[in-house]
Design a protein around this motif. Structure first.
Motif, PDB file in Angstrom:
ATOM      1  N   GLN A 154       8.223  -6.288  -9.058  1.00  0.00           N
ATOM      2  CA  GLN A 154       8.581  -6.893 -10.247  1.00  0.00           C
ATOM      3  C   GLN A 154       7.634  -6.595 -11.382  1.00  0.00           C
ATOM      4  OE1 GLN A 154       8.989 -10.688  -8.537  1.00  0.00           O
ATOM      5  NE2 GLN A 154      11.086 -10.819  -8.563  1.00  0.00           N
ATOM      6  N   LYS A 155       6.389  -6.283 -10.939  1.00  0.00           N
ATOM      7  CA  LYS A 155       5.360  -5.842 -11.910  1.00  0.00           C
ATOM      8  C   LYS A 155       4.616  -4.621 -11.494  1.00  0.00           C
ATOM      9  CE  LYS A 155       2.430  -9.305 -10.162  1.00  0.00           C
ATOM     10  NZ  LYS A 155       1.670 -10.604 -10.592  1.00  0.00           N
ATOM     11  N   GLU A 156       3.745  -3.936 -12.451  1.00  0.00           N
ATOM     12  CA  GLU A 156       2.874  -2.927 -12.073  1.00  0.00           C
ATOM     13  C   GLU A 156       1.765  -3.567 -10.922  1.00  0.00           C
ATOM     14  OE1 GLU A 156       0.299   0.940 -13.605  1.00  0.00           O
ATOM     15  OE2 GLU A 156       1.465  -0.316 -14.856  1.00  0.00           O
ATOM     16  N   GLY A 157       1.601  -2.643  -9.967  1.00  0.00           N
ATOM     17  CA  GLY A 157       0.423  -3.003  -8.899  1.00  0.00           C
ATOM     18  C   GLY A 157       1.056  -2.685  -7.527  1.00  0.00           C
ATOM     19  N   GLU A 158       0.366  -3.147  -6.568  1.00  0.00           N
ATOM     20  CA  GLU A 158       0.203  -2.654  -5.185  1.00  0.00           C
ATOM     21  C   GLU A 158       0.556  -4.069  -4.320  1.00  0.00           C
ATOM     22  OE1 GLU A 158      -2.307   1.298  -4.677  1.00  0.00           O
ATOM     23  OE2 GLU A 158      -3.281  -0.631  -4.436  1.00  0.00           O
ATOM     24  N   VAL A 159       1.545  -3.978  -3.291  1.00  0.00           N
ATOM     25  CA  VAL A 159       1.346  -5.055  -2.384  1.00  0.00           C
ATOM     26  C   VAL A 159       1.357  -4.292  -0.849  1.00  0.00           C
ATOM     27  CG1 VAL A 159       2.953  -6.868  -1.298  1.00  0.00           C
ATOM     28  CG2 VAL A 159       3.112  -6.483  -3.672  1.00  0.00           C
ATOM     29  N   ILE A 160       0.667  -4.805  -0.006  1.00  0.00           N
ATOM     30  CA  ILE A 160       0.322  -4.134   1.313  1.00  0.00           C
ATOM     31  C   ILE A 160       0.917  -5.271   2.338  1.00  0.00           C
ATOM     32  CG2 ILE A 160      -1.351  -3.000   2.793  1.00  0.00           C
ATOM     33  CD1 ILE A 160      -1.239  -2.121  -0.074  1.00  0.00           C
ATOM     34  N   GLY A 161       2.009  -4.924   2.997  1.00  0.00           N
ATOM     35  CA  GLY A 161       2.586  -5.631   3.876  1.00  0.00           C
ATOM     36  C   GLY A 161       2.114  -5.080   5.226  1.00  0.00           C
ATOM     37  N   GLU A 162       3.018  -5.649   6.170  1.00  0.00           N
ATOM     38  CA  GLU A 162       2.572  -5.133   7.826  1.00  0.00           C
ATOM     39  C   GLU A 162       3.667  -4.901   8.558  1.00  0.00           C
ATOM     40  OE1 GLU A 162       2.034  -5.643  11.914  1.00  0.00           O
ATOM     41  OE2 GLU A 162       3.154  -6.955  10.613  1.00  0.00           O
ATOM     42  N   TRP A 163       3.821  -3.865   9.265  1.00  0.00           N
ATOM     43  CA  TRP A 163       4.853  -3.426   9.900  1.00  0.00           C
ATOM     44  C   TRP A 163       4.514  -2.824  11.355  1.00  0.00           C
ATOM     45  CZ3 TRP A 163       7.251   1.664  10.738  1.00  0.00           C
ATOM     46  CH2 TRP A 163       8.686   1.601  11.644  1.00  0.00           C
ATOM     47  N   ARG A 164       4.831  -3.321  12.383  1.00  0.00           N
ATOM     48  CA  ARG A 164       4.562  -2.915  13.620  1.00  0.00           C
ATOM     49  C   ARG A 164       3.112  -2.626  13.943  1.00  0.00           C
ATOM     50  NH1 ARG A 164       8.732  -1.084  17.612  1.00  0.00           N
ATOM     51  NH2 ARG A 164      10.573  -1.876  16.723  1.00  0.00           N
ATOM     52  N   GLY A 165       2.360  -3.396  13.227  1.00  0.00           N
ATOM     53  CA  GLY A 165       0.863  -3.705  13.632  1.00  0.00           C
ATOM     54  C   GLY A 165      -0.232  -2.763  12.503  1.00  0.00           C
ATOM     55  N   GLU A 166       0.743  -2.249  11.579  1.00  0.00           N
ATOM     56  CA  GLU A 166      -0.033  -1.160  10.587  1.00  0.00           C
ATOM     57  C   GLU A 166       0.274  -1.760   9.409  1.00  0.00           C
ATOM     58  OE1 GLU A 166      -0.391   2.967  10.666  1.00  0.00           O
ATOM     59  OE2 GLU A 166       0.357   3.136  12.592  1.00  0.00           O
ATOM     60  N   PRO A 167      -0.647  -1.578   8.213  1.00  0.00           N
ATOM     61  CA  PRO A 167      -0.556  -1.698   6.935  1.00  0.00           C
ATOM     62  C   PRO A 167       0.710  -1.036   6.328  1.00  0.00           C
ATOM     63  CG  PRO A 167      -2.545  -1.324   7.172  1.00  0.00           C
ATOM     64  CD  PRO A 167      -1.876  -1.021   8.352  1.00  0.00           C
ATOM     65  N   LEU A 168       1.593  -1.737   5.423  1.00  0.00           N
ATOM     66  CA  LEU A 168       2.916  -0.856   5.026  1.00  0.00           C
ATOM     67  C   LEU A 168       2.551  -0.935   3.227  1.00  0.00           C
ATOM     68  CD1 LEU A 168       5.741   0.313   5.566  1.00  0.00           C
ATOM     69  CD2 LEU A 168       6.321  -2.036   5.466  1.00  0.00           C
ATOM     70  N   TYR A 169       2.587   0.115   2.954  1.00  0.00           N
ATOM     71  CA  TYR A 169       2.306   0.099   1.393  1.00  0.00           C
ATOM     72  C   TYR A 169       3.467   0.051   0.535  1.00  0.00           C
ATOM     73  CZ  TYR A 169       0.558   1.862  -3.370  1.00  0.00           C
ATOM     74  OH  TYR A 169       0.339   1.858  -4.456  1.00  0.00           O
ATOM     75  N   HIS A 170       3.551  -0.849  -0.519  1.00  0.00           N
ATOM     76  CA  HIS A 170       4.316  -1.072  -1.480  1.00  0.00           C
ATOM     77  C   HIS A 170       3.750  -0.636  -3.008  1.00  0.00           C
ATOM     78  CE1 HIS A 170       6.289  -3.025   1.978  1.00  0.00           C
ATOM     79  NE2 HIS A 170       7.476  -2.652   1.184  1.00  0.00           N
TER      80      HIS A 170
END
Length: 209
Positions: A154-170
């Motif tokens: 929704q806005k410029e930037g980064e969000v770091i999630g998690e998937w199967r035990g690793e960071p997931l970049y957005h």
């Protein structure tokens, strides 16, 4: 500075291809906590395509459920995917499609043009800087009349999630920057209606011609 998990995306999906196939499942998502469902968005996309039209699916993954739904409706799908395991699954289970090895940041299919372009749940795994490279490359493969659908933040930037035990970049650009890039390639996007969006980000259906 871009979060280091951005450089891990292709490797993450390559290393855990079987996990992604299991987690994603074979069907489009029928419901969302709020906003339109995935099925609703794809109905909009497919309705805008000519019967039997061509679709370029960038970041096509395993082919399921997105390309599978398109092929079932009679569209001709070309998928571009850098993960060998995901691409092999698509080729084995969806032989009607065309499955190419490639990264959207270096996408170049020559003079090939498509009635529909997709970067669904894929473009947003790139950093803002890489999206500024990849998005024009994708849009350059549009036919004179074309529809493009993608999912973004929704806005410029980064969000770091998690998937199967690793960071997931957005990553994401600002909405106005997406509109500017669309316009530069002759596309007019849908307005962002908060009632239609989910809590994770924006959904775009942009049309040309």
């Amino acid at each position: 500075m871009t979060h280091p998990s951005a450089s891990r995306i292709v490797g993450l999906y390559s290393d855990k291809a079987e996990g992604w196939i299991a987690d994603r499942g074979p069907r489009l998502v029928a419901g969302e906590p709020r906003g339109l469902s995935e099925i609703d968005w794809f109905e909009r996309f497919m309705t805008a395509l000519p019967p039997g039209g061509t679709v370029l699916d960038v970041g096509s993954g395993s082919g399921w459920p997105v390309a599978a739904a398109l092929i079932e409706r009679g569209f001709r799908v070309t998928g571009v995917e850098p993960s060998p395991g995901l691409r092999a699954h698509a080729a084995e289970t969806l032989p009607a499609g065309e499955w190419l090895d490639g990264d959207m940041r270096t996408l170049d299919l020559g003079d090939r043009r498509f009635d529909g372009l997709l970067a669904w749940h894929s473009l947003f795994h790139l950093s803002p800087a890489d999206q500024r490279i990849a998005l024009p490359r994708i849009l350059s493969h549009a036919a004179d009349a074309c529809v493009f659908m993608t999912s973004t933040g929704q806005k410029e930037g980064e969000v770091i999630g998690e998937w199967r035990g690793e960071p997931l970049y957005h990553g994401s650009l600002a909405a106005e920057e997406y509109r500017t890039i669309f316009a530069a390639h002759g596309f007019t996007p849908n307005p962002i209606d908060p009632a239609e969006q989910d809590e994770y980000g924006n959904r775009w259906v942009a049309r040309r011609g």
